[in-house]
Write a protein that holds these residues in place. Structure first.
Motif, short mmCIF file in Angstrom:
data_model
loop_
_atom_site.label_atom_id
_atom_site.label_comp_id
_atom_site.label_asym_id
_atom_site.label_seq_id
_atom_site.Cartn_x
_atom_site.Cartn_y
_atom_site.Cartn_z
N ILE A 69 40.88 40.28 19.32
CA ILE A 69 40.35 39.77 20.60
C ILE A 69 39.25 38.75 20.37
CG2 ILE A 69 39.12 40.43 22.70
CD1 ILE A 69 42.06 41.25 22.68
N ASP A 70 38.43 38.98 19.33
CA ASP A 70 37.30 38.07 19.07
C ASP A 70 37.74 36.80 18.37
OD1 ASP A 70 35.61 39.88 20.23
OD2 ASP A 70 34.98 40.79 18.33
N ASN A 71 38.67 36.92 17.40
CA ASN A 71 38.96 35.79 16.51
C ASN A 71 40.36 35.22 16.65
OD1 ASN A 71 36.37 36.22 15.26
ND2 ASN A 71 37.31 37.92 14.12
N ASN A 72 41.24 35.92 17.35
CA ASN A 72 42.63 35.44 17.47
C ASN A 72 43.11 35.62 18.91
OD1 ASN A 72 45.02 34.36 16.52
ND2 ASN A 72 45.85 36.32 15.81
N GLY A 78 46.22 38.54 27.65
CA GLY A 78 45.05 39.27 28.07
C GLY A 78 45.31 40.32 29.14
N HIS A 79 46.42 40.20 29.85
CA HIS A 79 46.75 41.20 30.86
C HIS A 79 47.36 42.46 30.22
CE1 HIS A 79 45.86 38.56 34.21
NE2 HIS A 79 46.60 37.61 33.66
N LYS A 80 48.02 42.26 29.08
CA LYS A 80 48.69 43.39 28.42
C LYS A 80 47.83 44.07 27.37
CE LYS A 80 53.43 41.76 29.11
NZ LYS A 80 54.73 41.46 28.47
N LEU A 81 46.84 43.37 26.85
CA LEU A 81 45.97 43.95 25.82
C LEU A 81 44.52 43.71 26.20
CD1 LEU A 81 46.27 45.43 23.07
CD2 LEU A 81 45.79 43.23 21.99
N LYS A 82 43.92 44.75 26.79
CA LYS A 82 42.53 44.66 27.23
C LYS A 82 41.68 45.64 26.42
CE LYS A 82 43.70 43.53 32.05
NZ LYS A 82 43.55 43.96 33.46
N ALA A 83 40.48 45.20 26.05
CA ALA A 83 39.60 46.04 25.26
C ALA A 83 39.27 47.35 25.97
CB ALA A 83 38.32 45.28 24.92
N ASN A 85 41.05 49.05 27.87
CA ASN A 85 42.18 49.97 27.79
C ASN A 85 42.34 50.56 26.39
OD1 ASN A 85 42.85 49.61 30.49
ND2 ASN A 85 44.29 47.96 30.07
N TYR A 86 42.43 49.67 25.38
CA TYR A 86 42.71 50.21 24.05
C TYR A 86 41.55 51.03 23.50
CZ TYR A 86 40.31 46.19 21.70
OH TYR A 86 39.41 45.24 21.25
N LYS A 87 40.33 50.73 23.91
CA LYS A 87 39.21 51.55 23.45
C LYS A 87 39.30 52.96 24.05
CE LYS A 87 35.85 47.91 22.42
NZ LYS A 87 35.67 48.31 21.01
N GLY A 88 39.73 53.06 25.30
CA GLY A 88 39.92 54.37 25.91
C GLY A 88 41.04 55.15 25.24
N TRP A 89 42.15 54.47 24.94
CA TRP A 89 43.27 55.12 24.27
C TRP A 89 42.86 55.65 22.89
CZ3 TRP A 89 46.54 50.18 25.41
CH2 TRP A 89 46.91 50.18 26.76
N LEU A 90 42.13 54.83 22.16
CA LEU A 90 41.77 55.22 20.80
C LEU A 90 40.69 56.30 20.78
CD1 LEU A 90 42.04 51.69 19.21
CD2 LEU A 90 43.49 53.67 18.74
N GLN A 91 39.87 56.35 21.82
CA GLN A 91 38.94 57.48 21.94
C GLN A 91 39.72 58.77 22.21
OE1 GLN A 91 35.68 57.83 21.26
NE2 GLN A 91 36.12 60.01 21.64
N THR A 92 40.75 58.67 23.01
CA THR A 92 41.63 59.82 23.25
C THR A 92 42.27 60.27 21.94
OG1 THR A 92 42.14 59.16 25.51
CG2 THR A 92 43.73 60.59 24.43
N ASP A 107 48.68 62.30 26.95
CA ASP A 107 47.26 61.97 27.07
C ASP A 107 47.01 60.47 26.88
OD1 ASP A 107 46.84 64.63 27.47
OD2 ASP A 107 45.92 65.02 25.52
N LEU A 108 47.75 59.85 25.97
CA LEU A 108 47.58 58.42 25.71
C LEU A 108 48.13 57.56 26.84
CD1 LEU A 108 48.47 58.10 21.91
CD2 LEU A 108 46.23 57.79 22.97
N LYS A 109 49.07 58.11 27.60
CA LYS A 109 49.70 57.39 28.71
C LYS A 109 50.29 56.06 28.21
CE LYS A 109 46.59 59.62 32.01
NZ LYS A 109 45.55 59.45 33.04
N THR A 110 49.88 54.95 28.78
CA THR A 110 50.44 53.65 28.38
C THR A 110 50.14 53.33 26.93
OG1 THR A 110 50.11 52.88 30.65
CG2 THR A 110 50.57 51.21 29.00
N GLY A 111 49.05 53.88 26.39
CA GLY A 111 48.70 53.62 25.00
C GLY A 111 49.75 54.10 24.02
N ALA A 112 50.54 55.11 24.42
CA ALA A 112 51.58 55.63 23.53
C ALA A 112 52.66 54.60 23.27
CB ALA A 112 52.19 56.90 24.13
N THR A 113 52.82 53.66 24.18
CA THR A 113 53.81 52.60 23.97
C THR A 113 53.16 51.26 23.62
OG1 THR A 113 53.84 52.21 26.37
CG2 THR A 113 55.54 53.66 25.45
#
Length: 255
Positions: A69-72, A78-83, A85-92, A107-113
């Motif tokens: 997200i920072d360098n590439n 940006g609609h499909k990969l938001k910080a 969202n993925y930070k919440g999934w990875l905390q789960t 528990d991961l919901k959309t993060g599982a895919t």
């Protein structure tokens, strides 16, 4: 057990279905309490083994995503990969690693895919190439392994089916009764047994050509027998129409 069958009628209905299927008698030998304890222990041991190292893997995957997200940023939608969202999934995922259970995908919901390779590939923008981290593939394999853990409910149902089938055979022997289903089951066991090859050869010598009508209404045991009898050099003609499939209640499967 009450989670599987909340009342006796549920048990009876389930056994009516399962008793039409071939079940290994050995599945009914173990005491039910011992079976439940063993399967639960196996599942817990598997969960602990699967969770090992995932707190660190989740952090590495988050660090990689932060770097993208920072360098590439141009490579990602940006609609499909938001910080957020993925930070919440990875905390789960990190929380799961501390207390593993089999419902991680829910528990991961959309993060599982989204976090697995196909999901990240779908979140890329245009034709910009990105080398995905190994943790993404590892997550896909983890979710697959969790889905394949031994099911306590399945083990309990098969245990009951084996016990019921053994009891039914005992009662039939006592009463001296024998039906078409028993004939098929014995033929199925005999063809799969140590003298199965000899029996198959003798049947094919007597009946070199087989015609099976209404093929869509055969059940699993009938299919097993047909499969063992039909092979190289045999002549088998099967006639069926899945639109006329009517014997699902006795185990037939039009597929």
């Amino acid at each position: 057990a009450l989670e599987v069958w909340p009342h006796v009628d549920a048990l009876v209905d389930d056994m009516r279905q399962l008793c039409r299927e071939p079940v290994d008698p050995a599945l009914g030998f173990e005491e039910l309490g011992s079976l439940i304890e063993r399967v639960q222990n196996e599942r817990e041991a598997s969960l602990v083994a699967l969770a090992d190292g995932w707190a660190a893997r989740a952090q590495r995957l988050e660090d990689w995503l932060d770097g993208q997200i920072d360098n590439n940023k141009a490579a990602w939608n940006g609609h499909k990969l938001k910080a957020v969202n993925y930070k919440g999934w990875l905390q789960t995922l990190r929380s799961w690693a501390a207390q593993p259970h089999d419902s991680l995908a829910q528990d991961l919901k959309t993060g599982a895919t989204r976090l697995i390779p196909s999901g990240l590939d779908d979140a890329r923008k245009g034709d910009v190439g990105v080398t995905l981290p190994p943790e993404s593939q590892a997550l896909q394999e983890l979710l697959s392994a969790l889905a394949q853990l031994p099911s306590l409910h399945v083990a309990i149902r098969l245990h009951a089916a084996a016990q019921v089938q053994q009891r039914m055979q005992f009662l039939k022997r006592q009463a001296g009764t024998f039906g078409f289903a028993d004939m098929l089951e014995r033929l199925d066991r005999a063809l799969a047994g140590e003298n199965g090859a000899v029996l198959r050869a003798r049947i094919l010598t007597q009946y070199p050509v087989a015609l099976i009508d209404e093929f869509q209404d055969i059940n699993q045991i009938q299919y097993n027998v047909i499969k063992m009898l039909a092979g190289p050099g045999s002549n088998l003609c099967a006639v069926g129409d899945d639109d006329q499939w009517i014997y699902g209640f006795r185990g037939a499967d039009s597929r």
